[in-house]
Design an enzyme around this catalytic site. Structure first.
Site, short mmCIF file in Angstrom:
data_model
loop_
_atom_site.label_atom_id
_atom_site.label_comp_id
_atom_site.label_asym_id
_atom_site.label_seq_id
_atom_site.Cartn_x
_atom_site.Cartn_y
_atom_site.Cartn_z
N ASP A 157 0.76 -1.23 0.01
CA ASP A 157 -0.02 0.04 -0.10
C ASP A 157 1.01 1.28 -0.03
O ASP A 157 0.69 2.17 -0.80
CB ASP A 157 -1.04 0.18 1.20
CG ASP A 157 -1.98 -1.18 1.21
OD1 ASP A 157 -2.44 -1.24 0.10
OD2 ASP A 157 -2.14 -1.65 2.41
N ASN A 187 -3.08 -5.43 1.53
CA ASN A 187 -3.34 -5.73 2.90
C ASN A 187 -4.26 -4.60 3.72
O ASN A 187 -4.79 -4.71 4.86
CB ASN A 187 -2.55 -6.46 3.97
CG ASN A 187 -1.38 -5.31 4.19
OD1 ASN A 187 -1.76 -4.06 4.19
ND2 ASN A 187 -0.22 -5.67 4.30
N HIS A 261 2.08 -4.71 11.95
CA HIS A 261 3.00 -3.98 11.01
C HIS A 261 4.45 -3.84 11.27
O HIS A 261 5.53 -4.66 10.45
CB HIS A 261 2.79 -2.62 10.41
CG HIS A 261 3.55 -1.92 9.96
ND1 HIS A 261 3.86 -1.96 8.49
CD2 HIS A 261 4.59 -0.90 10.35
CE1 HIS A 261 4.65 -1.26 8.07
NE2 HIS A 261 5.22 -0.66 8.91
N HIS A 447 22.47 23.90 -16.37
CA HIS A 447 21.84 25.09 -15.77
C HIS A 447 22.19 24.96 -14.12
O HIS A 447 21.07 25.23 -13.24
CB HIS A 447 20.48 25.21 -15.95
CG HIS A 447 19.97 25.01 -17.24
ND1 HIS A 447 20.29 24.20 -18.14
CD2 HIS A 447 19.21 25.90 -18.11
CE1 HIS A 447 19.84 24.41 -19.49
NE2 HIS A 447 19.26 25.78 -19.39
N HIS A 459 14.63 28.65 -10.20
CA HIS A 459 15.07 27.69 -11.32
C HIS A 459 16.67 27.88 -10.84
O HIS A 459 17.59 27.06 -11.48
CB HIS A 459 15.20 28.03 -12.69
CG HIS A 459 13.96 27.33 -13.32
ND1 HIS A 459 12.86 27.80 -12.56
CD2 HIS A 459 13.47 26.68 -14.32
CE1 HIS A 459 11.60 27.25 -13.26
NE2 HIS A 459 12.17 26.46 -14.31
#
Ligand SMILES: Cc1ncc(C[n+]2csc(CCOP(=O)(O)OP(=O)(O)O)c2C)c(N)n1
Length: 646
Positions: A157, A187, A261, A447, A459
């Site tokens: 999951d 599950n 878990h 860049h 950027h």
């Protein structure tokens, strides 16, 4: 179905995997028992009935690749590797998560045979498998008689929630990677509880929309999983098999709950689970003889095929798999004249290498022209053309970097992926993982600074160089000119045990160095002072030429100034002390570093008395020369700083 696979033996095997997983986690007092207990049948169906592997030859080039993408369920993988006869003993299982063991908390490819990659950061395994499947398609197209295998993964999951799996699934669907078969351990439980807390996707519908073949089954039923895998292999699309499972299956009080878990079930709960599953309480780590026998048979299932395929392997492929590469490009390097952006020299070098080295493949995340990553005449890799060497990853930087890792881990290819340096942030998890996994991935980042100009601060990378340099086993190369760029590529190609980031300019830089030798040492004296230096200017990339200008000014004032270029800190740092001291004599403490990025860390080379010129703030949108002036990255300002030191 292998001979001797009685229903009882299969059940016993599943419970053995569950028992080993519970015991190992309990002994370590940490780990994740739930996934292995729930996914034992999935793992078994795959290993016993489909996966082509040979524990005696974990590196068999044409083996099927298997990735446990949900790496926290590592005990599932370790149990299967141990039982089928890999060089992983019961003692290794008993030493789960302990110092020096082959069984670390999450799988690491260099720790145990049969582990294809390091997993744990969710989503990475899913996306890396896509790169392995691309590699298989490319190599099968080139060597149809030798190559033909499948790439499998078990994903969870959490894997399917992670954005990178969405990117990678979309790419795999577009490319129709039909030999990719992923088993989804559905599950419906994560750490916080049931998935409906945060997740209500129609997963099957989503994957169908990506162009995948989707099927569903009861993941607790070996025969059903087996049949779905067979169905998946018969479909030309990548496949997702949604296997409904119960996390922590067998644990009376913790199954189907987050409690199974990620922590030991507890001594009493382990006992209850063993009673429920029919596993003897003693000894711990119990492996019935018939299970071991059966699983060793499973492990030998493909031995004949493996030996036969290794015996007839094509010589050219053999060389490629051994990492042999044609280095004649070094002799045929273009003569670089005049100012040229290092991204442009990189583009020419890529094409020089590609001529003699068919294993070089790569692409960009939709910035092919900007990154100059095209292999001219190399065709585009697509669903129709598997011989293409240019991969259009789309605007999917994260998945691209994972795929590049997968391509390199697969063997037989050297792959690169390009984007703007600023977007290395989108790729940091797989870059880090490449370094950890010792993968020779090559990342082309153009860049590289405020030097990109008008696109502005969104950027313009600032902290990125230092952030990348902080990753162990990553070589970060920021060349000053074309020759240094050639050195960077040579180093990148020779680094089979770790990734390289090439950090390249958009703007032109003048030729400065006389050859590639200096760059090959990571750092060197680029301009010697007229007499013994009283000052050193130390820089990387586009700032080296500015330092050369500053040096002229200082020398004309009678200050003997040396300019040192350190395109690759890691490489320079590895040179013998003697060499480093010859480049940066300890007696010369007047040192100025210049780099258009965060100054944090430069004290490594300039010491306590030096001055670091850089940018500890965001950039701005303007023509790049103006930005350099405004932010003080000019020969005059460098000379000013230098004068204040001598
Ligand atoms: C990228 C990333 N984020 C967070 C984690 C921490 N983590 C480990 S397992 C897990 C939940 C996993 O749930 P699922 O994938 O369904 O595994 P299962 O509960 O079935 O064992 C999380 C959040 C991680 N390993 N990787």
């Amino acid at each position: 179905m292998p001979t001797g696979e009685a229903v009882e033996t299969v059940q016993l095997t599943l419970n053995t995997i569950r028992g080993l997983s519970m015991d190992a986690v309990q002994a370590a007092n940490s780990g994740h028992p739930g996934l292995p207990m729930g996914a034992a049948a999935m793992g078994y169906a795959l290993f016993a009935r489909h996966l082509r592997f040979d524990p005696e030859a974990p590196d068999w080039f044409n083996r099927d690749r298997f990735i446990l993408s949900a790496g926290h369920g590592s005990m599932l993988l370790y149990s299967l590797l141990f039982l089928t006869g890999y060089d992983l003993s019961l003692d290794d299982i008993k030493n789960f998560r302990q110092w020096g063991s082959k069984t670390p908390g999450h799988p690491e490819n260099f720790m145990a045979p049969g582990v294809e990659m390091a997993t744990g950061p969710l989503g990475q395994g899913f996306a890396t498998g896509v790169g392995m499947a691309i590699a298989e398609e490319m190599l099968r197209a080139a060597f149809p008689d030798d190559v033909g295998h499948w790439t499998y993964a078990i994903c969870s999951d959490g894997d399917l929630m992670e954005g990178v799996s969405h990117e990678a699934a979309s790419l795999a669907g577009h490319l129709q990677l039909g030999r990719l078969v992923y088993l989804y351990d559905s599950n419906r439980v994560t750490i916080d509880g049931k998935t409906d807390l945060a997740y209500s996707d129609d997963v099957a519908g989503r994957f169908a929309a990506y162009g995948w073949h989707v099927s569903k089954c009861d993941g607790m039923d070996v025969d059903q999983v087996d049949q779905r895998i067979a169905g998946a292999k018969g479909d030309a699309r990548p496949s997702l098999i949604v296997c409904t499972t119960t996390i922590g299956y067998g644990s009376p009080n913790k199954a189907d709950s987050e409690q199974s878990h990620g922590s030991p079930l507890g001594v009493e709960e382990v006992k209850s689970a063993k009673i429920a599953l029919g596993i003897p309480l003693e000894p711990l780590f119990f492996v019935p003889g018939e299970v071991r026998e059966h699983m060793l048979e499973v492990g030998s299932r493909c031995r004949k095929e493996r030996i036969a395929s290794e015996n007839k392997i094509d010589e050219a492929l053999k060389k490629r798999l051994a990492g042999e590469m044609d280095h004649s490009w070094e002799r045929h390097l273009p003569v670089f004249e005049g100012a040229m952006a290092t991204r442009a020299s990189s583009g020419k070098i890529i094409n020089a290498i590609a001529k003699g080295a068919p294993q070089l493949v790569g692409g960009s995340a939709d910035l092919t022209d900007s990154n100059q990553t095209e292999i001219i005449g190399g065709d585009t890799f697509s669903a129709r053309s598997r011989m293409g060497r240019n991969i259009h990853f789309g605007v999917r930087e994260h998945a691209m970097a994972c795929a590049v890792n997968g391509l390199n881990l697969h063997g037989g290819l050297r792959a690169f992926g390009g984007t703007f340096l600023i977007f290395s942030d989108y790729m940091r998890p797989p870059i880090r993982l490449a370094a950890l996994m010792r993968s020779g991935s090559i990342f082309v980042f153009t860049h590289d600074s405020i030097g990109l100009g008008e696109d502005g601060p969104t950027h313009q990378p600032i902290e990125h160089l230092m952030g990348l340099r902080a990753i162990p086993n990553l070589a970060v190369f920021r060349p000053a000119d074309a020759n240094e760029t050639a050195a960077a590529w040579k180093i990148a190609l020779e680094r089979n045990e770790g990734p390289t980031a090439l950090v390249l300019t958009r703007q032109p830089v003048p030729p400065l160095s006389l050859g590639i030798e200096g760059g090959l040492r990571g750092g060197y004296v680029l301009r010697e002072s007229s007499t013994d230096p009283s000052l050193m200017l130390i820089a990387t990339g586009s700032e080296v030429s500015i330092c050369v200008e500053a040096r002229e000014m200082l020398e004309s004032e009678g200050i003997p100034t040396r300019v040192v270029s350190i395109p690759c800190w890691e490489l320079f740092g590895e040179q013998p002390q003697e060499y480093r001291d010859s480049v940066l004599p300890p007696s010369v403490t007047a040192r100025v570093s210049v780099e258009a990025g965060a100054t944090l860390g430069w004290d490594r080379w300039i010491g306590s008395y030096g001055k670091a010129i850089g940018l500890d703030h965001f950039g701005a949108s303007a023509p790049y020369k103006r930005i350099y002036e405004e932010f003080g990255l000019t020969p005059e300002k460098i000379a000013d700083a230098a004068r204040s030191l001598v």
